[in-house]
Design an enzyme around this catalytic site. Structure first.
Site, PDB file in Angstrom:
ATOM      1  N   GLU A   1      -1.849 -10.951   1.437  1.00 54.26           N
ATOM      2  CA  GLU A   1      -1.720  -9.070   1.597  1.00 54.26           C
ATOM      3  C   GLU A   1      -0.705  -8.619   0.371  1.00 54.26           C
ATOM      4  O   GLU A   1       0.259  -9.390   0.375  1.00 54.26           O
ATOM      5  CB  GLU A   1      -1.080  -8.851   3.049  1.00 54.26           C
ATOM      6  CG  GLU A   1      -1.029  -7.578   3.307  1.00 54.26           C
ATOM      7  CD  GLU A   1      -2.407  -7.222   4.069  1.00 54.26           C
ATOM      8  OE1 GLU A   1      -2.770  -5.828   4.104  1.00 54.26           O
ATOM      9  OE2 GLU A   1      -3.222  -7.943   4.290  1.00 54.26           O
ATOM     10  N   ASP A   2      -1.395  -7.563  -0.201  1.00 56.56           N
ATOM     11  CA  ASP A   2      -0.433  -6.641  -0.925  1.00 56.56           C
ATOM     12  C   ASP A   2       0.185  -7.573  -1.997  1.00 56.56           C
ATOM     13  O   ASP A   2       1.532  -7.526  -2.400  1.00 56.56           O
ATOM     14  CB  ASP A   2       0.648  -6.066   0.060  1.00 56.56           C
ATOM     15  CG  ASP A   2       0.180  -5.076   0.717  1.00 56.56           C
ATOM     16  OD1 ASP A   2      -1.087  -4.616   0.829  1.00 56.56           O
ATOM     17  OD2 ASP A   2       0.930  -4.699   2.097  1.00 56.56           O
TER      18      ASP A   2
ATOM     19  N   GLY B   1       8.797  -5.667  -3.024  1.00 51.69           N
ATOM     20  CA  GLY B   1       9.615  -6.801  -2.777  1.00 51.69           C
ATOM     21  C   GLY B   1       9.093  -7.394  -1.260  1.00 51.69           C
ATOM     22  O   GLY B   1       8.723  -6.789  -0.359  1.00 51.69           O
TER      23      GLY B   1
ATOM     24  N   LEU C   1       0.954  -1.015  -0.171  1.00 53.02           N
ATOM     25  CA  LEU C   1       0.005  -0.081  -0.140  1.00 53.02           C
ATOM     26  C   LEU C   1       0.846   1.222  -0.048  1.00 53.02           C
ATOM     27  O   LEU C   1       1.606   1.371   0.899  1.00 53.02           O
ATOM     28  CB  LEU C   1      -0.931   0.073   1.120  1.00 53.02           C
ATOM     29  CG  LEU C   1      -1.924   1.367   1.201  1.00 53.02           C
ATOM     30  CD1 LEU C   1      -2.882   1.107   0.273  1.00 53.02           C
ATOM     31  CD2 LEU C   1      -2.720   1.329   2.774  1.00 53.02           C
ATOM     32  N   GLY C   2       0.698   2.077  -0.845  1.00 56.49           N
ATOM     33  CA  GLY C   2       1.329   3.277  -1.008  1.00 56.49           C
ATOM     34  C   GLY C   2       2.739   3.147  -1.449  1.00 56.49           C
ATOM     35  O   GLY C   2       3.343   4.170  -1.757  1.00 56.49           O
ATOM     36  N   LEU C   3       3.442   1.986  -1.762  1.00 55.40           N
ATOM     37  CA  LEU C   3       4.775   1.996  -2.096  1.00 55.40           C
ATOM     38  C   LEU C   3       4.986   0.828  -3.422  1.00 55.40           C
ATOM     39  O   LEU C   3       5.908   1.135  -3.985  1.00 55.40           O
ATOM     40  CB  LEU C   3       5.584   1.214  -0.684  1.00 55.40           C
ATOM     41  CG  LEU C   3       5.429   1.865   0.455  1.00 55.40           C
ATOM     42  CD1 LEU C   3       6.097   1.242   1.634  1.00 55.40           C
ATOM     43  CD2 LEU C   3       6.406   3.469   0.283  1.00 55.40           C
ATOM     44  N   GLY C   4       4.015   0.265  -3.750  1.00 56.55           N
ATOM     45  CA  GLY C   4       3.898  -0.566  -4.997  1.00 56.55           C
ATOM     46  C   GLY C   4       5.111  -1.880  -4.742  1.00 56.55           C
ATOM     47  O   GLY C   4       4.937  -2.272  -3.656  1.00 56.55           O
TER      48      GLY C   4
ATOM     49  N   LYS D   1       0.402  -5.906  10.320  1.00 54.23           N
ATOM     50  CA  LYS D   1      -0.752  -6.593  10.421  1.00 54.23           C
ATOM     51  C   LYS D   1      -0.861  -7.673  11.263  1.00 54.23           C
ATOM     52  O   LYS D   1      -2.051  -7.606  12.026  1.00 54.23           O
ATOM     53  CB  LYS D   1      -0.928  -7.180   8.918  1.00 54.23           C
ATOM     54  CG  LYS D   1      -2.286  -7.651   8.436  1.00 54.23           C
ATOM     55  CD  LYS D   1      -3.185  -6.253   8.211  1.00 54.23           C
ATOM     56  CE  LYS D   1      -4.327  -6.564   7.559  1.00 54.23           C
ATOM     57  NZ  LYS D   1      -4.490  -6.799   6.145  1.00 54.23           N
TER      58      LYS D   1
ATOM     59  N   ASP E   1      -7.003  -7.067   1.149  1.00 53.89           N
ATOM     60  CA  ASP E   1      -6.810  -5.829   0.153  1.00 53.89           C
ATOM     61  C   ASP E   1      -8.174  -5.807  -0.386  1.00 53.89           C
ATOM     62  O   ASP E   1      -8.821  -4.805  -0.706  1.00 53.89           O
ATOM     63  CB  ASP E   1      -5.754  -5.874  -0.692  1.00 53.89           C
ATOM     64  CG  ASP E   1      -4.380  -5.868  -0.012  1.00 53.89           C
ATOM     65  OD1 ASP E   1      -4.345  -5.249   1.058  1.00 53.89           O
ATOM     66  OD2 ASP E   1      -3.538  -6.275  -0.478  1.00 53.89           O
TER      67      ASP E   1
END
Length: 758
Positions: free
Chosen positions: A136-137, A83, A77-80, A94, A162
């Site tokens: 997640e993510d 990795g 989230l917010g960072l792309g 989390k 998400d």
């Protein structure tokens, strides 16, 4: 991110030890016997039991309360795509939220696998370890395929937060906003900015709840999702493709009742605001900057309801409102999946909670008490009641939809069990609450204008614990009740007595009070002023006159002053030499009762014997068997100091008066809590196991022990309970919370019931 905040965040993650979580054992490992039970040979018994019945893994291992938070770090989230290693702080965060809000243990697993096939194989192979999987993510569109395949292969819940967490909270916000705006889901027009995993999950859930699919228009970075568009579209996006000539968000926004933004900053142009339908809902959830700022919306469209993903604006759509509690309910019934029925149940539970008054915890965390309206359409993340509403709703939906492998037979009992995650006092107070409900008494609250008391009274009414009587100015109480959004009605649910206005009630009490303190240095006019201006005096006089059954005074100002105001009116009961105070402290290892924590500075042996018997009586009120230890710096005659002799003398008096009470002393505090250690000092002690009632030699010892334990362990205190008064009256300490007032209400009602039996 500002430099000072960045430094604070780095220090938070680094100090005093790196990371945000650790693994701790849940069983004692202190002796060779413990080791034999935990590992070889004892562990074989648990293994054999699981071989015989795999379902018993829940009974003999941590699996039933263990969730994996798993990511490959491709869409943090917010960072792309940063990795898996760089994403680990997010996954640890989390994990902490699962534990904090729902008591669920988590292993965070960062998997170096961008290939969906490899990722699926890695996760599926972990099924024996976990009771549930929280994905997640993971970037779209791979996340859709990964979740689908894992759900097909695994017999435990697999939940991509998400997508579905966002969808559930978003749907609850839509549900309540439409109620406020006077619209219904079946007739609204919805336009999105974004058609990724979260946006599609939001739309899918709203459609499942009744939103017509033809009323939805999707837009993404390539523009409108229309029939025949060449851009690659997964099937769950393609099913919303519309036959239209419009190609941009600006062309389709006109007349939209709901704008759903899960895309990028500033994509919603301020000049489009007048194009929206009357009373629109704008969900601008891009982080860290939303699609349009709430300030711009408020200026141009004051009729709009606005929600974002940020905590510094009202109506934060935050996944933490749902995912811990969905997993809590799913794990507790052994659900094999999290299905649409369970998600819909979570939506309704979250939405319903926002429509009742906010809790004291919410008010404390956010500085005010929100009331259902345009700035409060979904609960705050720190609302402690979320687990009590969402988890049972999800568990029931799992059972009704046939995906539960275990049934909850008694949902009232289940809800009570969940209270341990909300109120540390829940387990201790449960039997007291049960008793109070059987015969609620009239309880006077001296500080009837206090917000904590008013919140507590709402909870007392909801729990059916008592019939509240508030002392204070009626207009102030009514105004405060309205501002807090409380539901009880003055004159119907709650009585109010105003000492300065209700002359028919208080004039006779003034004369009685003047007679009580006529020779104690208080002139008649001053006595009359006390009744009118000292709520403790007014409450105690109502109790003395039999107009109420019990009273709770104090909670503001000096605690001892409230006691001294009450004592001439409600003196010690017959046969009691000195009143005393008992406090309970709730630790992870259990509850300890300490006495005398507030009243007697240096009690005599006779007074210690008396307060021990009074304390044992109070402990039984909690449904517990008292096990008393008389504490000292000396153990069993090792010292001949005055305090040691005092405790030995008190022990003799106690045994004469209560031969059936489990009690021993004098002893060190560690010996009181350990039967093995106690056995090193003396044989044949009548005290078995661990003491739960600790009798201190002085006020200093008791109060220091109480406050030190409380600070060192972040534990909760119940009390102090006033012991030895002729009528049920207790003085609240200034630090009391609304929940503390509720607890004291249940205790004083149980005391009324006990006195009625005498």
């Amino acid at each position: 991110m500002k430099d000072d905040f960045r430094k604070a965040a780095l220090d938070y993650h680094r100090l005093p030890r790196p990371g945000k979580l650790r693994v701790e054992p849940t069983k004692r490992m202190a002796t060779q016997h413990d080791l034999a039970l935990a590992y070889s040979p004892g562990v074989a018994a648990a293994c054999e039991a699981i071989v015989a019945d795999p379902d018993t893994a829940r009974d003999y291992t941590a699996r039933g309360n263990l969730v994996a938070v798993i990511s490959n770090g491709t869409a943090v989230l917010g960072l792309g795509n940063i990795g898996p290693l760089a994403g680990k702080p997010v996954m640890e965060g989390k994990a902490v939220l699962f534990q904090k809000f729902a008591g669920i243990d988590v292993f965070d697993l960062e998997v170096d696998a961008n290939d969906p096939d490899l990722f699926v194989e890695v996760v599926a192979a972990l099924e024996p370890t976990f009771g549930g999987i929280n994905l997640e993510d993971i970037k779209a569109p791979e996340c859709f395929e990964i979740e689908r395949r894992l759900r097909e292969r695994m017999k435990i819940p697999v939940f991509h937060d998400d997508q579905h967490g966002t969808a559930i909270v978003c749907a609850a916000a839509v549900r309540n906003a439409l109620v406020l705006q006077g619209k219904d889901l079946q007739s609204i027009k919805l336009v999105t900015s974004g058609a990724g995993a979260a946006a599609l999950a939001c739309v899918d859930l709203l459609v499942a709840m009744g939103l017509p699919a033809q009323n939805v228009t999707l837009t993404d970075i390539d523009g409108v999702v229309y029939e025949g568009r060449q851009a690659d579209m997964p099937s769950n996006m393609a099913r919303y493709a519309r036959k239209t000539d419009a190609r941009t968000l600006g062309e389709v926004i006109s007349g939209a009742d709901v704008f759903l933004g899960l895309s990028a900053p500033r994509v919603f142009k301020p000049e489009w605001l007048p194009l929206l339908a009357d009373k629109p809902l704008i969900l601008a959830m891009a982080n860290p900057e939303p699609e349009i700022l709430p300030e711009l919306v408020a200026e141009a469209r004051p009729d709009a309801i606005m929600a974002t993903g940020r905590s510094d604006y009202p109506n934060q759509v935050n996944n933490v409102l749902c995912f811990p509690f969905i997993f809590r309910g799913a794990l507790d019934v052994g659900a094999t999946e999290i299905n649409e029925a369970m998600k819909a149940a979570a939506v309704e539970a979250i939405a319903s909670l926002a429509r009742v008054e906010a809790s004291e915890v919410v008010a404390g965390a956010y500085g005010s008490a929100p009331v259902f309206g345009s700035d409060y359409i979904i609960p705050k993340p720190f609302d402690p009641r979320l687990i009590l509403e969402v988890a049972p709703a999800v568990a029931r939906a799992a059972m009704d939809s046939g995906v539960a492998t275990r049934a909850i037979e008694d949902f009232d009992a289940y809800r009570s069990e969940l209270e341990q995650f909300v109120y540390r006092s829940g387990q201790l107070m449960r039997p007291v609450f049960d008793r109070a409900r059987k015969s609620p008494a009239r309880v006077a609250y001296a500080e009837g204008e206090d917000e904590r008391v008013l919140r507590a009274v709402q909870a007392v009414l909801d729990e059916g614990l008592a019939r509240p009587v508030l002392i204070g100015r009626r207009e102030v109480i009514e105004n405060t009740t309205r501002s807090l959004g409380l539901r009880f009605k003055i004159g119907k649910d709650v009585e109010v007595f105003d000492p300065s206005a209700d002359r028919d009630v208080f004039d006779p009490l003034v004369a009685d009070y003047q007679a009580l303190i006529a020779r104690k240095g208080v002139p008649p006019l001053a006595a009359a002023r006390r009744v009118a201006t000292r709520p403790t005096v007014a409450a105690a006089m109502l109790l003395k006159a039999g107009l109420v059954d019990a009273a709770l005074v104090g909670g503001a100002g000096d605690w001892w002053k409230h006691v001294t105001y009450a004592l001439p009116i409600v003196p010690a009961r017959k046969g009691v030499d000195r009143i005393s105070a008992l406090s309970a402290i709730i630790l992870n290892s259990g509850t300890l009762f300490l006495t005398d924590t507030h009243v007697n500075v240096d009690p005599t042996a006779e007074q210690i014997a008396e307060l021990t018997l009074l304390s044992a009586e109070a402990v039984r009120r909690f449904g517990l068997t008292p096990k008393a230890a008389l504490l000292s710096h000396s153990s069993f005659g090792a010292s001949n100091s005055p305090t040691a002799r005092k405790m030995r003398q008190a022990l003799g008096l106690i045994r004469d008066r209560a031969p059936d009470l489990e009690v021993d002393g004098e002893m060190h505090a560690d010996a009181a809590l350990s039967e093995a250690l106690r056995g090193r000092f003396v044989t044949g002690s009548p005290l078995t196991g661990s003491a739960n009632l600790l009798i201190m030699p002085s006020l200093d010892a008791a109060n220091i022990a109480l406050t030190l334990l409380s600070a060192a362990t972040e534990s909760q205190i119940v009390g102090p309970l006033m012991l030895g008064l002729s009528k049920p009256l207790h003085a609240l300490v200034p630090s009391v919370t609304a929940r503390g007032v509720v607890n004291m209400t249940a205790l004083v009602v149980a005391q009324v019931q006990d006195q009625a039996k005498v």
